[in-house]
Design a protein around this motif. Sequence first.
Motif, PDB file in Angstrom:
ATOM      1  N   CYS A  86       0.827  -1.141   0.374  1.00 30.34           N
ATOM      2  CA  CYS A  86      -0.071   0.057  -0.208  1.00 30.34           C
ATOM      3  C   CYS A  86       0.945   1.170   0.258  1.00 30.34           C
ATOM      4  CB  CYS A  86      -1.130  -0.110   1.436  1.00 30.34           C
ATOM      5  SG  CYS A  86      -1.999   1.558   1.553  1.00 30.34           S
ATOM      6  N   CYS A 123      -0.071   3.575   3.621  1.00 31.66           N
ATOM      7  CA  CYS A 123       0.391   2.657   4.904  1.00 31.66           C
ATOM      8  C   CYS A 123       1.467   1.531   5.031  1.00 31.66           C
ATOM      9  CB  CYS A 123      -1.378   2.264   5.875  1.00 31.66           C
ATOM     10  SG  CYS A 123      -1.904   1.016   4.894  1.00 31.66           S
ATOM     11  N   CYS A 132      -6.582  -1.870  -0.709  1.00 26.55           N
ATOM     12  CA  CYS A 132      -5.364  -2.290   1.093  1.00 26.55           C
ATOM     13  C   CYS A 132      -6.420  -2.692   1.669  1.00 26.55           C
ATOM     14  CB  CYS A 132      -4.697  -0.540   1.149  1.00 26.55           C
ATOM     15  SG  CYS A 132      -3.514  -1.375   3.204  1.00 26.55           S
ATOM     16  N   CYS A 149      -6.172  -0.511   4.820  1.00 30.80           N
ATOM     17  CA  CYS A 149      -6.613   0.713   5.120  1.00 30.80           C
ATOM     18  C   CYS A 149      -7.775   1.242   3.930  1.00 30.80           C
ATOM     19  CB  CYS A 149      -5.605   1.599   5.286  1.00 30.80           C
ATOM     20  SG  CYS A 149      -4.523   2.656   3.765  1.00 30.80           S
TER      21      CYS A 149
HETATM   22 ZN   LIG Z   1      -3.368   1.128   3.510  1.00 26.21          ZN
END
Ligand SMILES: [Zn+2]
Length: 132
Positions: A25, A28, A39, A42
Amino acid sequence: MPEDLPYTRPFWEALAEGDFLLQTCDVCDHAYFPPAPVCPDCHGDRVSWTEIDATGEIYAYTRQHRTADGFESPIVLATVDLDAGPRVLVRMDDEYAELEIGAPVEIRSVDYAGGLDRGWLADYPFFRGVLR
Ligand SMILES: [Zn+2]
């Protein structure tokens, strides 16, 4: 098999070259498997592909005696904690009695030899775990 999932295509194309990709990701920095369009941590939709050494160690393993159509029986399965982070479910090439928790494993690209209709993936290899 599911219909064409274009977000997984880079994984299968790399696997055909003997490489193993994870998605990471961009928001994050979470690395995950299997591939997904967002992702799983998140829900960010900016993700990148990263080639990894497909090595890790056995978290758990089992021998499955009743299998789905298209698979011989029994088969040996393991969940492997990749050194790169994610946990992956793989079929093992090794015998059940040879495995132990924490054993080092490498995941390799192999020709798919089962009888399952893989749809658009029919020309792509699959992957298996083997003790290092
Ligand atoms: Zn993420």
